[in-house]
Design a protein around this motif. Structure first.
Motif, PDB file in Angstrom:
ATOM      1  N   ALA A 336       0.822  -1.215   0.000  1.00 47.93           N
ATOM      2  CA  ALA A 336       0.000   0.000   0.000  1.00 47.93           C
ATOM      3  C   ALA A 336       0.856   1.264   0.000  1.00 47.93           C
ATOM      4  N   THR A 337       2.052   1.160   0.563  1.00 48.10           N
ATOM      5  CA  THR A 337       2.887   2.353   0.706  1.00 48.10           C
ATOM      6  C   THR A 337       4.125   2.300  -0.173  1.00 48.10           C
ATOM      7  N   ASP A 338       4.091   1.412  -1.168  1.00 51.68           N
ATOM      8  CA  ASP A 338       5.253   1.297  -2.054  1.00 51.68           C
ATOM      9  C   ASP A 338       6.500   0.967  -1.242  1.00 51.68           C
ATOM     10  N   GLY A 339       6.341   0.082  -0.290  1.00 50.92           N
ATOM     11  CA  GLY A 339       7.483  -0.278   0.554  1.00 50.92           C
ATOM     12  C   GLY A 339       7.864   0.843   1.512  1.00 50.92           C
ATOM     13  N   PHE A 340       6.885   1.510   2.071  1.00 50.68           N
ATOM     14  CA  PHE A 340       7.076   2.632   2.990  1.00 50.68           C
ATOM     15  C   PHE A 340       8.011   3.666   2.365  1.00 50.68           C
ATOM     16  N   SER A 341       7.653   4.024   1.172  1.00 53.47           N
ATOM     17  CA  SER A 341       8.470   4.945   0.396  1.00 53.47           C
ATOM     18  C   SER A 341       8.385   6.359   0.967  1.00 53.47           C
ATOM     19  N   ASN A 342       9.522   7.034   0.952  1.00 56.42           N
ATOM     20  CA  ASN A 342       9.558   8.401   1.470  1.00 56.42           C
ATOM     21  C   ASN A 342       8.672   9.344   0.671  1.00 56.42           C
ATOM     22  N   LYS A 343       8.413   8.989  -0.561  1.00 54.50           N
ATOM     23  CA  LYS A 343       7.543   9.838  -1.390  1.00 54.50           C
ATOM     24  C   LYS A 343       6.137   9.917  -0.811  1.00 54.50           C
ATOM     25  N   LEU A 344       5.777   8.864  -0.065  1.00 54.94           N
ATOM     26  CA  LEU A 344       4.417   8.826   0.474  1.00 54.94           C
ATOM     27  C   LEU A 344       4.372   9.238   1.945  1.00 54.94           C
ATOM     28  N   LEU A 345       5.520   9.717   2.432  1.00 53.11           N
ATOM     29  CA  LEU A 345       5.582  10.142   3.828  1.00 53.11           C
ATOM     30  C   LEU A 345       4.773  11.436   3.988  1.00 53.11           C
ATOM     31  N   ILE A 346       3.792  11.442   4.887  1.00 52.21           N
ATOM     32  CA  ILE A 346       3.015  12.668   5.062  1.00 52.21           C
ATOM     33  C   ILE A 346       3.226  13.290   6.428  1.00 52.21           C
ATOM     34  N   GLY A 347       4.007  12.656   7.263  1.00 49.04           N
ATOM     35  CA  GLY A 347       4.260  13.280   8.557  1.00 49.04           C
ATOM     36  C   GLY A 347       5.246  12.470   9.375  1.00 49.04           C
ATOM     37  N   ILE A 348       5.957  13.168  10.242  1.00 54.89           N
ATOM     38  CA  ILE A 348       6.859  12.486  11.164  1.00 54.89           C
ATOM     39  C   ILE A 348       6.593  13.062  12.538  1.00 54.89           C
ATOM     40  N   GLY A 349       6.399  12.207  13.493  1.00 57.16           N
ATOM     41  CA  GLY A 349       6.162  12.720  14.836  1.00 57.16           C
ATOM     42  C   GLY A 349       6.864  11.851  15.847  1.00 57.16           C
ATOM     43  N   GLY A 350       6.653  12.174  17.100  1.00 53.13           N
ATOM     44  CA  GLY A 350       7.284  11.418  18.159  1.00 53.13           C
ATOM     45  C   GLY A 350       6.865   9.959  18.152  1.00 53.13           C
ATOM     46  N   PHE A 351       5.682   9.685  17.666  1.00 56.37           N
ATOM     47  CA  PHE A 351       5.217   8.304  17.657  1.00 56.37           C
ATOM     48  C   PHE A 351       5.763   7.530  16.468  1.00 56.37           C
ATOM     49  N   GLY A 352       6.209   8.230  15.475  1.00 56.21           N
ATOM     50  CA  GLY A 352       6.716   7.528  14.311  1.00 56.21           C
ATOM     51  C   GLY A 352       6.326   8.225  13.028  1.00 56.21           C
ATOM     52  N   LYS A 353       6.538   7.525  11.932  1.00 56.31           N
ATOM     53  CA  LYS A 353       6.282   8.123  10.631  1.00 56.31           C
ATOM     54  C   LYS A 353       4.874   7.782  10.140  1.00 56.31           C
ATOM     55  N   VAL A 354       4.298   8.713   9.388  1.00 50.37           N
ATOM     56  CA  VAL A 354       2.971   8.468   8.837  1.00 50.37           C
ATOM     57  C   VAL A 354       3.046   8.506   7.318  1.00 50.37           C
ATOM     58  N   TYR A 355       2.498   7.496   6.698  1.00 47.95           N
ATOM     59  CA  TYR A 355       2.515   7.408   5.248  1.00 47.95           C
ATOM     60  C   TYR A 355       1.098   7.431   4.710  1.00 47.95           C
ATOM     61  N   LYS A 356       0.983   7.976   3.528  1.00 54.45           N
ATOM     62  CA  LYS A 356      -0.285   7.837   2.834  1.00 54.45           C
ATOM     63  C   LYS A 356      -0.216   6.534   2.063  1.00 54.45           C
ATOM     64  N   GLY A 357      -1.284   5.771   2.058  1.00 55.04           N
ATOM     65  CA  GLY A 357      -1.246   4.507   1.340  1.00 55.04           C
ATOM     66  C   GLY A 357      -2.566   4.230   0.653  1.00 55.04           C
ATOM     67  N   ILE A 358      -2.512   3.323  -0.303  1.00 50.34           N
ATOM     68  CA  ILE A 358      -3.749   2.882  -0.945  1.00 50.34           C
ATOM     69  C   ILE A 358      -3.807   1.369  -0.791  1.00 50.34           C
ATOM     70  N   LEU A 359      -4.798   0.889  -0.063  1.00 53.16           N
ATOM     71  CA  LEU A 359      -4.889  -0.551   0.181  1.00 53.16           C
ATOM     72  C   LEU A 359      -5.103  -1.270  -1.146  1.00 53.16           C
ATOM     73  N   PRO A 360      -4.257  -2.270  -1.427  1.00 54.17           N
ATOM     74  CA  PRO A 360      -4.324  -2.913  -2.737  1.00 54.17           C
ATOM     75  C   PRO A 360      -5.695  -3.537  -3.018  1.00 54.17           C
ATOM     76  N   ALA A 361      -6.310  -4.139  -2.016  1.00 51.80           N
ATOM     77  CA  ALA A 361      -7.552  -4.870  -2.253  1.00 51.80           C
ATOM     78  C   ALA A 361      -8.729  -3.938  -2.530  1.00 51.80           C
ATOM     79  N   THR A 362      -8.835  -2.871  -1.745  1.00 51.88           N
ATOM     80  CA  THR A 362     -10.041  -2.054  -1.824  1.00 51.88           C
ATOM     81  C   THR A 362      -9.804  -0.706  -2.494  1.00 51.88           C
ATOM     82  N   LYS A 363      -8.541  -0.383  -2.736  1.00 51.16           N
ATOM     83  CA  LYS A 363      -8.164   0.916  -3.310  1.00 51.16           C
ATOM     84  C   LYS A 363      -8.534   2.079  -2.383  1.00 51.16           C
ATOM     85  N   LEU A 364      -8.737   1.759  -1.138  1.00 50.75           N
ATOM     86  CA  LEU A 364      -9.094   2.776  -0.165  1.00 50.75           C
ATOM     87  C   LEU A 364      -7.855   3.567   0.248  1.00 50.75           C
ATOM     88  N   GLU A 365      -7.990   4.891   0.303  1.00 53.64           N
ATOM     89  CA  GLU A 365      -6.875   5.720   0.769  1.00 53.64           C
ATOM     90  C   GLU A 365      -6.811   5.658   2.293  1.00 53.64           C
TER      91      GLU A 365
END
Ligand SMILES: *[C@@H]1O[C@H](CO)[C@@H](O)[C@H](O)[C@H]1NC(C)=O
Ligand SMILES: *[C@@H]1O[C@H](CO)[C@@H](O)[C@H](O)[C@H]1NC(C)=O
Ligand SMILES: *[C@@H]1O[C@H](CO)[C@@H](O)[C@H](O)[C@H]1NC(C)=O
Ligand SMILES: *[C@@H]1O[C@H](CO)[C@@H](O)[C@H](O)[C@H]1NC(C)=O
Ligand SMILES: *[C@@H]1O[C@H](CO)[C@@H](O)[C@H](O)[C@H]1NC(C)=O
Length: 661
Positions: A336-365
């Motif tokens: 969903a995240t292209d291997g947790f690609s930095n291109k899809l990184l939408i935020g970094i915080g104390g808890f960790g990194k946040v990526y935008k992803g598209i679930l392969p099965a449902t195409k849900l963002e």
């Protein structure tokens, strides 16, 4: 007869340090080893008998080892009779050098010969090779404990037990999800053959648990057509490219009788230590050119297979079963995240990194948050809470869709919020200025989400980190509270001395700083700061680095005291707001910031004030009380709180935790 062997058993227990061999007559071989210290076993391959009484079948990658009962056993009463009933039980432990990845597996087996020199370690568990597998001339019965899925051998998974007749393609397999063979913990397996019904029952339990009533699975086969007379009984352990240690702790066996109980108290312990280290031991031997290409190709495939397996490796435990639907596979999220690609990184915080992803099965963002965690302690409670909260649905909460757990890593999957977080709109030049009505709607939304967490669930759920950065805006610009409960991960124990204060500087209630204990009223305090933040368009603390940083709450309080409260309203609104509303929100904010927790309103009351269902008590009176002002300044907002003794080390954590997405 049973009396006889009961008596023998008693003798066994009395002398249980000594392996106990009982053979009353030719048809009744029976023995029990509760540990193998000084046992007379016949060892082949790399197997060794350790001084602590453990049999260690393997010691490296790509090896095979065997342990046999020293003399062959007669399974038939007469040379051409039928195979009699027998029963075996043994305690084993599997330790892998790489986490919980173990290759390939071990077996208990019965065979006419002790010579397995031509068998392969990899693939055939040390019993056969590619030519002999499946041949009826093997006369081998085996119970495989398989920790690797070989699709070509029709393995169901990488954690199963199978009954094998002359081939590693099992005639019957037993699947279980609540135990992991390669998990490093000792377990006991019972295998019983009934000569009359021809049934073979396999029963598995963790060490120390009595034999369960229900067998794991059963198979039916007439062993009279398989076994030769006499036959050796023993174990094989075989490893592939990952070094795995297969251990035997105890073993008992009986023909025409139950396998005697193994004395648990006398069993040797599995060794601790390096076995669980991370290093993958891969050995590729380069052969002379002609064959090396082929070998390399095979090797590469194996390496890739292992890489693939460890790349997607997850941790699952039995208590998670009930959360099944909420569990995503790591592979799914990886895709969903292209291997947790930095291109899809939408935020970094104390808890960790946040990526935008598209679930392969449902195409849900979705928004996929990777949270690192070191300890498993409290993980169960934490995930239980997160997932339970995930079941809550409220239009002002960011919906948790599911999670995935790996070693040192928790991955949370949330609804994707296209408009990002509220702080960007308040402080960044790039985003449009939010009008007053929008701000008030967001405030009301967040209040209702927080009320829901506090009151609508059977137990109080604390947010612990309310701030503009944790408020996300959905497509309709509704405010939605994100990251609820997440701060709990960093909140260890209830002991005030050792409690690690969680939250973001500037939003922490004075009593939270003092005692380290969160409560609904510490959430209310943070919500009060949030009200001021949204109305004034200013961060709660800024100008850090100076001796006296700007403290928003003290500044608003001062204006309230001076009767110029509305001067604090965000200048970017250009005066376009309702005076009454802004006045009410600012005063409500101050009300929530009361230094005495019990004087603060509850979220239910906050909601009523915001909706105008209840008039705000006259807090001007409160504002005018110089006592209160000085109390607030002293207890709540003085920069001196930064030097609380137990906080000096945690100060970094505050800012570290402040990032959301
Ligand atoms: C071990 O058992 C074998 C087979 O019974 C026997 O020949 C051998 O002497 C035994 N060794 C010891 C040390 O007891
Ligand atoms: C494993 O055992 C064999 C035979 O006992 C020995 O030659 C080899 O050095 C051992 N390997 C390791 C890594 O201990
Ligand atoms: C039983 O075995 C003996 C010797 O092993 C053999 O001579 C005899 O023919 C066998 N009997 C039957 C009925 O197969
Ligand atoms: C494991 O699950 C099986 C059924 O799936 C159950 O019969 C068994 O009792 C469970 N064992 C443990 C140790 O929880
Ligand atoms: C099992 O096989 C043996 C040998 O073929 C046969 O004599 C015996 O009757 C079979 N047992 C059952 C219960 O069918």
């Amino acid at each position: 007869m049973p009396d006889d062997w009961h008596r023998s058993l008693i003798v066994c227990f009395v002398f249980s340090l000594i392996p106990c061999l009982v053979a009353t007559d030719a048809s009744q071989v029976q023995f029990v080893y509760s540990g193998f210290r000084d046992a007379n076993l016949s060892l082949e391959g790399v197997a060794e008998l350790r001084s602590d009484g453990l049999v260690q079948l393997t010691n490296n990658s790509d090896v095979k080892g065997y342990a046999f009962y020293p003399i062959p056993v007669h399974f038939r009463n007469t040379p051409n009779g039928t195979v009699q009933s027998f029963s075996v039980s043994f305690v084993f432990g599997i330790r892998s050098a790489f986490n919980e990845e173990s290759l390939d597996g071990m077996t208990f087996f019965i065979s006419p010969s002790k010579d397995f020199s031509s068998a392969f370690a990899n693939h055939f568990l040390g019993l056969f090779n590619d030519k002999t597998d499946g041949s009826s001339s093997n006369h081998v019965f085996a119970v495989e404990l398989d920790t690797y899925k070989n699709p070509e051998l029709k393995d169901i998974d990488d954690n199963h037990i199978g009954i094998d007749i002359n081939s590693l393609i099992s005639i019957q397999t037993g699947k279980f999800t609540n135990l992991t063979l390669g998990g490093g913990e000792p377990m006991q397996l019972w295998v019983d053959y009934d000569a009359h019904t021809l049934q073979i029952m396999a029963t598995l339990a963790p060490l120390g648990v009595a034999k369960p009533q229900r067998a794991l699975f059963s198979a039916t086969t007439n062993l009279s057509n398989v076994l030769k007379e006499p036959s050796y009984i023993g174990f094989s352990g075989a490893t592939g490219p990952i070094s795995t240690l297969f251990y035997l702790l105890g073993w008992s066996f009986g023909i025409n009788s139950r396998a005697p109980a193994i004395s648990m108290t006398n069993l040797p312990k599995l060794p601790h230590g390096h076995q669980k280290s991370q290093s993958v031991v891969l050995e590729i031997t380069l052969l002379p050119v002609g064959t090396s290409v082929c070998v390399l190709a095979l090797g590469t495939t194996i390496v890739l297979l292992i890489r693939r397996r460890s790349k997607y490796a997850e941790i699952r435990e039995d208590w998670e079963a009930e959360f099944g639907p909420h569990r995503f596979s790591y592979k799914e999220l990886y895709c969903a995240t292209d291997g947790f690609s930095n291109k899809l990184l939408i935020g970094i915080g104390g808890f960790g990194k946040v990526y935008k992803g598209i679930l392969p099965a449902t195409k849900l963002e979705v928004a996929i948050k990777k949270v690192s965690h070191e300890s498993r302690q409290g993980m169960k409670e934490f995930i239980t809470e997160i997932v339970t909260i995930g079941r809550l649905r409220h239009r002002n909460l960011v919906q948790l869709l599911g999670y995935c757990r790996r070693k040192d890593e928790l991955i949370l999957v949330y609804e994707y919020m296209p408009n990002g977080s509220l702080d960007k709109y308040l402080y960044s030049q790039e985003k449009p200025v939010l009008g007053w009505t929008q701000r008030l709607d967001i405030i009301k939304g967040v209040a209702s989400g927080l009320l829901y967490l506090h009151e609508k669930w059977e137990k109080v759920v604390l947010h612990r980190d309310i701030k503009a950065g944790n408020v996300l805006l959905d497509i309709h610009m509704n405010g939605r509270l994100g990251d609820f409960g997440l701060a709990r991960l960093y909140d260890h124990g209830t002991n005030a001395q050792t409690t690690h204060v969680v939250g973001t500087m500037g939003y922490l209630a004075p009593e939270l700083l003092r005692t380290g204990k969160s409560s609904p009223l510490t959430d209310v305090f943070a919500f009060g700061v949030f009200l001021l933040e949204v109305t004034c368009g200013q961060r709660p603390i800024h100008g850090g680095g100076q001796d006296t940083p700007f403290l928003l709450a003290a500044w608003v309080l001062q204006h309230c005291y001076n009767g110029s409260l509305l001067e604090t309203v965000d200048w970017r609104l250009g005066g376009n707001y309702h005076n009454d509303e802004a006045d009410m929100v600012l005063k409500l904010g101050l009300f929530c910031l009361h230094p005495l927790p019990t004087a603060r309103p509850s979220m239910r009351q906050v909601m009523q004030y915001l909706d105008g269902d209840m008039p705000l008590p006259d807090i001007t009176q409160t504002c005018l009380s110089t006592n209160l002002l000085s109390m607030m300044q002293h207890k709540g907002f003085r920069p001196s709180i930064l030097s609380y003794p137990d906080l000096s080390t945690s100060a970094a954590t505050f800012s570290g935790l402040s990032g959301g997405r």
